[in-house]
Design an enzyme around this catalytic site. Structure first.
Site, PDB file in Angstrom:
ATOM      1  N   HIS A 237       0.857  -1.195   0.000  1.00  0.00           N
ATOM      2  CA  HIS A 237       0.000   0.000   0.000  1.00  0.00           C
ATOM      3  C   HIS A 237       0.887   1.237   0.000  1.00  0.00           C
ATOM      4  O   HIS A 237       1.943   1.252   0.616  1.00  0.00           O
ATOM      5  CB  HIS A 237      -0.893   0.006   1.255  1.00  0.00           C
ATOM      6  CG  HIS A 237      -2.075   0.900   1.137  1.00  0.00           C
ATOM      7  ND1 HIS A 237      -2.001   2.251   1.367  1.00  0.00           N
ATOM      8  CD2 HIS A 237      -3.345   0.644   0.776  1.00  0.00           C
ATOM      9  CE1 HIS A 237      -3.191   2.782   1.178  1.00  0.00           C
ATOM     10  NE2 HIS A 237      -4.034   1.836   0.813  1.00  0.00           N
TER      11      HIS A 237
ATOM     12  N   ASP B  25      -7.935  -5.368   0.044  1.00  0.00           N
ATOM     13  CA  ASP B  25      -8.396  -6.235  -1.051  1.00  0.00           C
ATOM     14  C   ASP B  25      -8.009  -7.697  -0.873  1.00  0.00           C
ATOM     15  O   ASP B  25      -8.415  -8.540  -1.668  1.00  0.00           O
ATOM     16  CB  ASP B  25      -7.825  -5.713  -2.378  1.00  0.00           C
ATOM     17  CG  ASP B  25      -8.376  -4.344  -2.689  1.00  0.00           C
ATOM     18  OD1 ASP B  25      -7.593  -3.394  -2.816  1.00  0.00           O
ATOM     19  OD2 ASP B  25      -9.614  -4.219  -2.744  1.00  0.00           O
TER      20      ASP B  25
HETATM   21  C1  SDX Z   1      -6.274   0.089  -2.815  1.00  0.00           C
HETATM   22  O1  SDX Z   1      -4.463   4.578  -1.891  1.00  0.00           O
HETATM   23  C2  SDX Z   1      -5.429   3.962  -1.299  1.00  0.00           C
HETATM   24  O2  SDX Z   1      -5.828   4.374  -0.255  1.00  0.00           O
HETATM   25  C3  SDX Z   1      -6.027   2.790  -2.045  1.00  0.00           C
HETATM   26  C4  SDX Z   1      -7.025   1.946  -1.289  1.00  0.00           C
HETATM   27  C5  SDX Z   1      -8.313   2.689  -1.033  1.00  0.00           C
HETATM   28  O3  SDX Z   1      -9.053   2.279  -0.131  1.00  0.00           O
HETATM   29  O4  SDX Z   1      -8.622   3.642  -1.803  1.00  0.00           O
HETATM   30  O5  SDX Z   1      -6.472   1.505  -0.078  1.00  0.00           O
HETATM   31  C6  SDX Z   1      -7.431   0.698  -2.109  1.00  0.00           C
HETATM   32  O6  SDX Z   1      -6.021   0.444  -3.933  1.00  0.00           O
HETATM   33  C7  SDX Z   1      -5.391  -0.899  -2.065  1.00  0.00           C
HETATM   34  C8  SDX Z   1      -4.180  -1.373  -2.925  1.00  0.00           C
HETATM   35  C9  SDX Z   1      -4.673  -2.468  -3.885  1.00  0.00           C
HETATM   36  N1  SDX Z   1      -3.623  -2.812  -4.848  1.00  0.00           N
HETATM   37  C10 SDX Z   1      -3.006  -3.998  -4.813  1.00  0.00           C
HETATM   38  O7  SDX Z   1      -3.161  -4.839  -3.920  1.00  0.00           O
HETATM   39  C11 SDX Z   1      -2.068  -4.247  -5.994  1.00  0.00           C
HETATM   40  C12 SDX Z   1      -0.730  -4.803  -5.481  1.00  0.00           C
HETATM   41  N2  SDX Z   1      -0.032  -3.727  -4.743  1.00  0.00           N
HETATM   42  C13 SDX Z   1       0.961  -2.966  -5.501  1.00  0.00           C
HETATM   43  O8  SDX Z   1       0.617  -2.724  -6.840  1.00  0.00           O
HETATM   44  C14 SDX Z   1       1.435  -1.741  -4.715  1.00  0.00           C
HETATM   45  O9  SDX Z   1       1.721  -2.170  -3.442  1.00  0.00           O
HETATM   46  C15 SDX Z   1       0.561  -0.506  -4.624  1.00  0.00           C
HETATM   47  C16 SDX Z   1       0.167  -0.009  -5.961  1.00  0.00           C
HETATM   48  C17 SDX Z   1      -0.651  -0.774  -3.811  1.00  0.00           C
HETATM   49  C18 SDX Z   1       1.385   0.580  -3.930  1.00  0.00           C
HETATM   50  O10 SDX Z   1       2.437   0.874  -4.758  1.00  0.00           O
HETATM   51  P1  SDX Z   1       3.496   2.067  -4.403  1.00  0.00           P
HETATM   52  O11 SDX Z   1       3.175   2.758  -3.173  1.00  0.00           O
HETATM   53  O12 SDX Z   1       3.666   2.884  -5.626  1.00  0.00           O
HETATM   54  O13 SDX Z   1       4.744   1.250  -4.040  1.00  0.00           O
HETATM   55  P2  SDX Z   1       5.790   0.781  -5.103  1.00  0.00           P
HETATM   56  O14 SDX Z   1       5.087   0.248  -6.294  1.00  0.00           O
HETATM   57  O15 SDX Z   1       6.776   1.884  -5.297  1.00  0.00           O
HETATM   58  O16 SDX Z   1       6.464  -0.461  -4.356  1.00  0.00           O
HETATM   59  C19 SDX Z   1       7.511  -0.237  -3.418  1.00  0.00           C
HETATM   60  C20 SDX Z   1       8.361  -1.493  -3.540  1.00  0.00           C
HETATM   61  C21 SDX Z   1       8.726  -1.812  -4.996  1.00  0.00           C
HETATM   62  O17 SDX Z   1       9.965  -2.469  -4.990  1.00  0.00           O
HETATM   63  P3  SDX Z   1      11.309  -1.567  -5.362  1.00  0.00           P
HETATM   64  O18 SDX Z   1      11.061  -0.960  -6.737  1.00  0.00           O
HETATM   65  O19 SDX Z   1      11.423  -0.515  -4.272  1.00  0.00           O
HETATM   66  O20 SDX Z   1      12.434  -2.578  -5.361  1.00  0.00           O
HETATM   67  O21 SDX Z   1       7.611  -2.638  -3.082  1.00  0.00           O
HETATM   68  C22 SDX Z   1       7.408  -3.541  -4.155  1.00  0.00           C
HETATM   69  C23 SDX Z   1       7.688  -2.805  -5.439  1.00  0.00           C
HETATM   70  O22 SDX Z   1       8.182  -3.683  -6.441  1.00  0.00           O
HETATM   71  N3  SDX Z   1       6.005  -3.973  -4.091  1.00  0.00           N
HETATM   72  C24 SDX Z   1       5.588  -5.218  -4.248  1.00  0.00           C
HETATM   73  C25 SDX Z   1       4.194  -5.160  -4.064  1.00  0.00           C
HETATM   74  N4  SDX Z   1       3.821  -3.910  -3.812  1.00  0.00           N
HETATM   75  C26 SDX Z   1       4.947  -3.166  -3.833  1.00  0.00           C
HETATM   76  N5  SDX Z   1       6.243  -6.362  -4.531  1.00  0.00           N
HETATM   77  C27 SDX Z   1       5.468  -7.465  -4.621  1.00  0.00           C
HETATM   78  N6  SDX Z   1       4.117  -7.518  -4.456  1.00  0.00           N
HETATM   79  C28 SDX Z   1       3.464  -6.376  -4.168  1.00  0.00           C
HETATM   80  N7  SDX Z   1       2.144  -6.403  -3.996  1.00  0.00           N
END
Ligand code: SDX
Length: 431
Positions: free
Chosen positions: A308, A366
Site C-alpha cells: 500500500h 483487497d
Molecule cells: C487500494 O491509496 C489507497 O488508499 C487505495 C485503497 C483505497 O481504499 O482507496 O487503499 C485501495 O487500492 C489498495 C491497494 C490495492 N492494490 C493492490 O493490492 C495491488 C498490489 N499492490 C501494488 O501494486 C502496490 O503495493 C501498490 C500499488 C498498492 C502501492 O504501490 P506504491 O506505493 O507505488 O509502491 P511501489 O510500487 O513503489 O512499491 C515499493 C516497492 C517496490 O519495490 P522496489 O522498486 O522498491 O524494489 O515494493 C514492491 C515494489 O516492487 N512492491 C511489491 C508489491 N507492492 C509493492 N512487490 C510485490 N508484491 C506487491 N504487492
C-alpha cells in the site's frame, strides 16, 4: 507572517525563500509551496504524489505507520463493529454521528431515491452482455447527468445535497442492474422495506420466479464490507473525483471519473485480481513459486492484495475483513475453503519473508474481501463494482468538501519537460 508561524527556509542559486509550515490535527506538518514558482521560479517534482498534500480535509485520517484509519476521528474497527454503512455515510457527509431521529430521516431520504429513471433501463441494452460491469457502471453513472437535471448546479447547496443522496441511493441499484444484465436476468426493483445491504443483495440475487429471503449473515457481512470501503483519504480515485470536480464538472460526471480510476488492478481492481491470483496459485505447495515471482525484479508479477502507498503496517480494514471472512465462511458452512487456506498460508509466508518485511508490504483491504464476496455468490467481475458503490459516499463527501472550500480552484499541475527544444518544421521531401 507571525513570528509564531513555523517556516521552512529554502535557498538555491540566488534565492532565499521562507515557506510557511502548517501543523495538522494529526500526521506530518506540511510546507506551503504555493508561492514557490512565483517567488522562486521553480516547480516541485513529485510523480505519484508520494510527498504531496493536495488539499486540506477533515474527513478521513490514515496513519500508515500505525495502521490507523479514522473517519471524522472514529477508528474504522469501532465503526465496523458498532455502526453500519448508512450511519457511516451520514458521518462522512455531515461530520458527526447522527441522533436516532437524524439517522431515521437520512435513511428515509436515501431509501426514497433508490429507483432509477425507467428510461435508464434502455441504456443498459446498448452494452454487450459480456461487458465488464465496471464498463457499464462508468457509462450509466455518467449518463445520470442526462436524467437528473435538477441536481446539476454545483453552486446550489440544495442541488449538491440531492445529487449526493441520489448517488448513494442509486449506485447499488445500478450495480445490481449491471450484474443482472451480464447474466441475462431481469432487473429487480429496490424495496423500501429492506435495509441498504439487504436491498442490494436482493436486487442481485432475487428472480421473479420465486420469493427471495435475505440471509441476515450475508446482509451483515455485506454491510461491513461497504463500511470498510467507504472512504480512504486522497487515494487515486478520490483525487480523480476532486480533480474532475475542480473544473466545475457535474457531480455525476465526477463520480463516473472516480469509477473509471478505481477499476485499475493497482487500485480497486485489486480485489478481483487478488482472488484470480489465489485461484491461479491453487494450492499451498505452489506458494513459494509465487513468492519468488513477486520478489523477482524481472517479473512484473506482484502479490495482489499486498502492499500500500500509505500503510507500512497492517491495513486495519484487512484485519477486520479477515475476521469477517472466517465468520462468514464458517456460518455458511464453507469449511476448509481452499482459496481461504491458500490466502492464509500466503499471508503467513509473505509476512515471514525478509523481502516483504523490508519493504513493509502487508495485506491490504483487497486481500480478503474477494473471498467473502465469492462465498456470498458474486462473480469476480462484481468485486470492484461493489467497491465502487461503497466508495461513492467517500467520493461525494470529498467532492462536497472541495466545492464548499472558498480556496478551491481548478487543479492544474505542471511538469518537468524533457522533450525537444523549439525547432522549425521540416517539409516531408527534406526529412
Ligand atoms: C487500494 O491509496 C489507497 O488508499 C487505495 C485503497 C483505497 O481504499 O482507496 O487503499 C485501495 O487500492 C489498495 C491497494 C490495492 N492494490 C493492490 O493490492 C495491488 C498490489 N499492490 C501494488 O501494486 C502496490 O503495493 C501498490 C500499488 C498498492 C502501492 O504501490 P506504491 O506505493 O507505488 O509502491 P511501489 O510500487 O513503489 O512499491 C515499493 C516497492 C517496490 O519495490 P522496489 O522498486 O522498491 O524494489 O515494493 C514492491 C515494489 O516492487 N512492491 C511489491 C508489491 N507492492 C509493492 N512487490 C510485490 N508484491 C506487491 N504487492
Amino acid at each position: 507572517m507571525s513570528d509564531t508561524q513555523k517556516t521552512a527556509k529554502l535557498s538555491f542559486g540566488d534565492k532565499e525563500l521562507e515557506l510557511p509550515i502548517y501543523s495538522p490535527t494529526a500526521g506530518p506538518d506540511v510546507i506551503d509551496i504555493r508561492r514557490l514558482y512565483a517567488d522562486g521560479g521553480v516547480f516541485t517534482y513529485d510523480p505519484g504524489f508520494t510527498s504531496t498534500a493536495s488539499c486540506d480535509s477533515t474527513i478521513t485520517f490514515i496513519d500508515g505507520g500505525k495502521g490507523e484509519l479514522l473517519h471524522r476521528g472514529y477508528p474504522i474497527d469501532q465503526l465496523a463493529e458498532k455502526s453500519h454503512y448508512l450511519e457511516v455515510c451520514y458521518l462522512l457527509l455531515y461530520g458527526e454521528l447522527p441522533s436516532a431521529t437524524e439517522l431515521e430521516d437520512f435513511e428515509g431520504r436515501v431509501t426514497r431515491h433508490t429507483m432509477v429513471h425507467e428510461q435508464m433501463h434502455n441504456f443498459f441494452r446498448g452494452f454487450r452482455r459480456d461487458a465488464h460491469p465496471m464498463a457499464t457502471m462508468v457509462g450509466v453513472v455518467g449518463a445520470m447527468s442526462a436524467f437528473y437535471h435538477d441536481s446539476l448546479d454545483i453552486s446550489d447547496p440544495d442541488q449538491r445535497e440531492v445529487a449526493s443522496i441520489r448517488m448513494i441511493a442509486k449506485l447499488p441499484t445500478i450495480a445490481a442492474m449491471a450484474y443482472k444484465y451480464s447474466i441475462g436476468q431481469p432487473f429487480v426493483y429496490p424495496r423500501n422495506d429492506l435495509d441498504y445491504a439487504s436491498n442490494f443483495l436482493r436486487m442481485c440475487f432475487a428472480v421473479p420466479a420465486e420469493d427471495y429471503e435475505v440471509n441476515p449473515i450475508l446482509s451483515r457481512a455485506m454491510d461491513r464490507i461497504l463500511t470498510l470501503h467507504a472512504d480512504h483519504e486522497q487515494n487515486a480515485s478520490t483525487s480523480t473525483v476532486r480533480l474532475a470536480g475542480s473544473s466545475g464538472a457535474n457531480p455525476f460526471a465526477c463520480i463516473a471519473a472516480g469509477i473509471a480510476c478505481l477499476w485499475g488492478p493497482a487500485h480497486g481492481g485489486a480485489n478481483q485480481a487478488c482472488l484470480e491470483m489465489l485461484k491461479e496459485i491453487g494450492s499451498v505447495d505452489r506458494i513459494p513459486e509465487y513468492i519468488a515471482r513477486a520478489k523477482d525484479k524481472d517479473d512484473p508479477f506482484r502479490l495482489m492484495g499486498f502492499g500500500h502507498r500509505v500503510y507500512k503496517n497492517f491495513d486495519p480494514r484487512a484485519t477486520v475483513m479477515k475476521q469477517s471472512a472466517d465468520e462468514v465462511l464458517d456460518l455458511l458452512g464453507v469449511e476448509n475453503n481452499p482459496v481461504l487456506q491458500v490466502a492464509k498460508e500466503l499471508e503467513k509466508a509473505a509476512l515471514n519473508d525478509p523481502y516483504f518485511a523490508e519493504k513493509k508490504l502487508f495485506p491490504n483491504v483487497d486481500f480478503y474481501s474477494g473471498i467473502i464476496l465469492e462465498a456470498m455468490g458474486f462473480p469476480t467481475s462484481m468485486f470492484t463494482p461493489i467497491f465502487a458503490l461503497s466508495r461513492t459516499v467517500g467520493w461525494i463527501s470529498q467532492w462536497k468538501e472541495m466545492i464548499g472550500d472558498p480556496q478551491q480552484k481548478i487543479g492544474r499541475p505542471r511538469q518537468l519537460y524533457q522533450g525537444e527544444s523549439a525547432r522549425d518544421y521540416v517539409d516531408v521531401e527534406k526529412r
